[in-house]
Design a protein around this motif. Structure first.
Motif, short mmCIF file in Angstrom:
data_model
loop_
_atom_site.label_atom_id
_atom_site.label_comp_id
_atom_site.label_asym_id
_atom_site.label_seq_id
_atom_site.Cartn_x
_atom_site.Cartn_y
_atom_site.Cartn_z
N ARG A 185 -62.08 7.96 -4.30
CA ARG A 185 -61.11 8.48 -3.51
C ARG A 185 -60.42 9.46 -4.00
O ARG A 185 -59.62 9.99 -3.81
CB ARG A 185 -61.28 8.92 -2.16
CG ARG A 185 -60.55 9.55 -1.49
CD ARG A 185 -60.43 8.98 0.87
NE ARG A 185 -61.17 9.76 0.70
CZ ARG A 185 -61.33 9.55 2.16
NH1 ARG A 185 -61.39 8.00 2.91
NH2 ARG A 185 -62.11 9.72 3.00
N GLY B 170 -64.77 2.60 -2.97
CA GLY B 170 -64.66 3.91 -2.29
C GLY B 170 -63.26 4.58 -2.61
O GLY B 170 -62.78 5.76 -2.30
N GLY C 66 -70.05 2.89 -3.72
CA GLY C 66 -68.97 2.92 -2.99
C GLY C 66 -68.57 3.90 -3.79
O GLY C 66 -67.69 5.43 -3.66
N TYR C 67 -68.68 4.26 -5.14
CA TYR C 67 -68.15 4.94 -6.43
C TYR C 67 -68.81 6.56 -6.34
O TYR C 67 -68.37 7.23 -5.55
CB TYR C 67 -67.96 4.74 -7.68
CG TYR C 67 -67.11 3.49 -8.52
CD1 TYR C 67 -65.66 2.88 -7.77
CD2 TYR C 67 -67.83 2.89 -9.05
CE1 TYR C 67 -64.64 2.10 -8.57
CE2 TYR C 67 -66.68 1.56 -9.61
CZ TYR C 67 -65.96 1.37 -9.18
OH TYR C 67 -64.65 0.17 -9.63
N GLU D 230 -68.53 8.44 -2.82
CA GLU D 230 -67.30 9.09 -2.89
C GLU D 230 -67.17 9.92 -4.02
O GLU D 230 -66.64 11.64 -3.23
CB GLU D 230 -66.05 8.28 -2.64
CG GLU D 230 -64.56 8.48 -2.11
CD GLU D 230 -65.01 9.10 -0.71
OE1 GLU D 230 -64.57 9.67 0.24
OE2 GLU D 230 -66.03 8.02 -0.03
#
Lengths: 359, 359
Positions: free
Chosen positions: A181, A177, A226-227, A230
């Motif tokens: 971000r 993340g 996670g990628y 975000e």
DNA sequence: AAATTTCCTTGGATCGATTCAAATATAGAC
DNA sequence: GTCTATATTTGAATCGATCCAAGGAAATTT
């Protein structure tokens, strides 16, 4: 010793020395293990006998059985042994494990195998007091085998699925993340992902659909989650983000980039699941005159030292590798039978491989 | 199992399983070692008993004593364990040793120690079938300890002094000669030498006189001899060539260069006894705006992969590292008791860190 | 000189398995 | 029903040490 009398000489045992010196085997043992409790004269006699007979000292094989402790930690992987010396991440991890072992005087046994049968046998017959398992891939089988030994063990890079396994890992979702971000905040909207292997050990482009259904290794899956979590937050349609799965080696990374940059919409940002991939990507991009971070930004994962010296230096999600190694060794040596699961925080290291989106 | 009844549970032994299954321990052993000779019904019964009692399979500690073979090679060094993962030369060597071990299914045990007592004990108690000894420095003591184990062993980087030690090494004199001649032929006349440690483990400038008298490690001494023999041939007064001894780490290399470049006569060519030193030197020179090879040429020693990617790429004397690793493993595994001494050739790899003398 | 204490030494038990010659069970032949 | 060949199983011996309770000898005390 002539050829006639020698033959295959049976190795000298402690008992032989004892007999030669005219003492009991108990005393002979003491001469080597606690010389101070043996009378000087006797000690010298035994030592002289040992010297004369070419005795190398008590055989650790015999001692081991009685003592129980090997005084060595096994480090296991499903990769070939050379992985420990070739892979940047493994190297840093091993260096920190080494330091922890040095501090306590423990040795390190490297355990691995080319094929699966060999692996099982190697794990089953390793002379160690415990295992640290590198489960980069093929992790579950390895963890299974290690657990069967019923020795203290700890998995590195924890499989969040199996709560019953002692493990030291990082928060992959949060780490990924951070990377996503960071790039999104720099204005990037067209992404591509270089992913690590999934369970079926192939490589190539992966569809969103496959991601949902296939048995990805949990580390890979979590980073992907996670990628995407975000990116979605920034209004990016993640179903359009190309994912290319590599073998974490130069060849497949290059193939991945060829693929990605042949797509109609070139990405301006690349999320790589390992620094190793990111570094290979940097080479490929330079060779293709694609400026980093001018045309394309890239963020790696791991925080290996090589990333600090690359051209340009690599922005990455740094794992606390040294801390992980230390904790792993501690978990083995101070094993108290309790289940040790630790999730360590990662942090984003911003260097020059990431910059504002060119668009 | 309640807290009252359990206490410290004694681990289950094969004999316990045998008793539980109502068979002899011989049969129980066969169930695990040669299942095919045990009747199906019995085999299942024993396996069931093992399962029920949580038996992890025959303990390698017990088997070892009987079998004699550990199936692992010990790699020993007087450096801390992390040396194997930090040092570029060691890493390449270990990678090739790994490959040879993988091919035969043998494991690797890393043996080392911070202090001398610990080292002795670690060598004496290592569970291995043989030793490969890295004698970069402090070699003689290590070799001595390893020999005392009376196991197959081979020294890497052979000490040409001791003809009675099995060793695989390179021709240091000839290799150093290649480096020196290369630079001399490029017109260089003002040299400086970055040397490896001598026996007293200090660092700093060394005089010609000390070189003759002090107990240098043979590798260091031979390389020095090789350098000087060749330089003399070009009419260079070697007694004027400054020699700076380092610890093969960044700090002492930098100190060495500070020292060398503060001398009235700056050198135009540097002979470094290891690539590691040469690479650190390259960094220092760049930081001090000294052009390589414009102002100063430098030639390393070892042929580590990092030398190919440095700025500029490093001219070096390449050791056949892969070959050495393979031969070392072979010498241990196929040990026939004969004394194995091999001197391998080196070759000069000319890259961009060496060029014509500016003078 | 006997009793006590201290210091060494002894030899059996143990660590956890494997091995192998001998014993026994089973199957097949006559 | 006996005999032979084959398939299993047994249990003692072994691998090479360490540990420890018990015993003996020398030194010290009473």
């Amino acid at each position: 010793m002539t050829a006639l009398t020698s033959g295959k000489t049976r190795p000298v045992r402690l008992a032989d020395i004892a007999k030669a010196a005219g003492v009991s085997h108990g005393t002979a043992s003491n001469v080597f293990a606690r010389p101070e409790i043996v009378r000087d004269e006797v000690r010298e006699r035994v030592k002289a006998a040992a010297e004369a007979m070419g005795y190398a000292g008590p055989d650790p094989k015999g001692r081991l059985l009685r003592a129980g402790k090997v005084n060595a930690i096994g480090v296991a992987t499903a990769e070939p042994l050379s992985y420990f010396f070739d892979d940047p991440f493994a190297r840093v991890m091993m260096a920190s494990i080494s330091q922890a072992c040095d501090a306590t005087g423990a040795g390190i046994s490297l355990v691995s195998a080319a094929n699966n049968e060999q692996l099982a046998w190697n794990i089953q017959s390793a002379l160690v007091d415990g295992f640290i398992v590198f489960c980069i891939e093929g992790g579950s089988r390895l963890v299974e085998l290690a657990r069967e030994r019923k020795l203290p063990f700890v998995a590195l890079d924890l499989d969040s699925e199996n709560e019953a396994v002692a493990a030291i890992g990082i928060d992959n979702v949060a780490g990924a993340g951070l990377a996503a971000r960071h790039l999104a905040e720099l204005g990037h909207r067209r992404f591509a992902v270089l992913a690590l292997e999934s369970a079926d050990a192939g490589f190539g482009p992966v569809t969103q659909e496959q991601v949902e259904t296939s048995a990805l290794y949990s580390g890979t899956r979590d980073r992907l989650r996670g990628y995407f979590a975000e990116l979605s937050r920034f209004g990016i349609d993640v179903s359009l983000v190309p994912i290319y799965e590599t073998l974490n080696d130069e060849e497949s990374v290059r193939a991945g980039l060829e693929h990605i940059f042949a797509l109609p919409q070139r990405p301006t940002a690349i999320l790589a699941m390992s620094d190793r991939m990111a570094l290979h990507a940097l080479d490929w991009l330079r060779e293709h005159d694609i400026a980093v971070p001018g045309d394309v930004s890239i963020v790696g994962f791991d925080g290996v030292p090589e990333g600090a010296d690359s051209k340009p230096p690599l922005t990455t999600v740094a794992q606390p590798i040294a801390e992980m190694g230390r904790l792993a060794v501690k978990a083995i040596l101070e094993n108290d039978g309790s289940l040790n699961r630790q999730l360590l925080p990662v942090n984003l290291v911003i260097r020059a491989s990431s910059g504002p989106s060119p668009a």
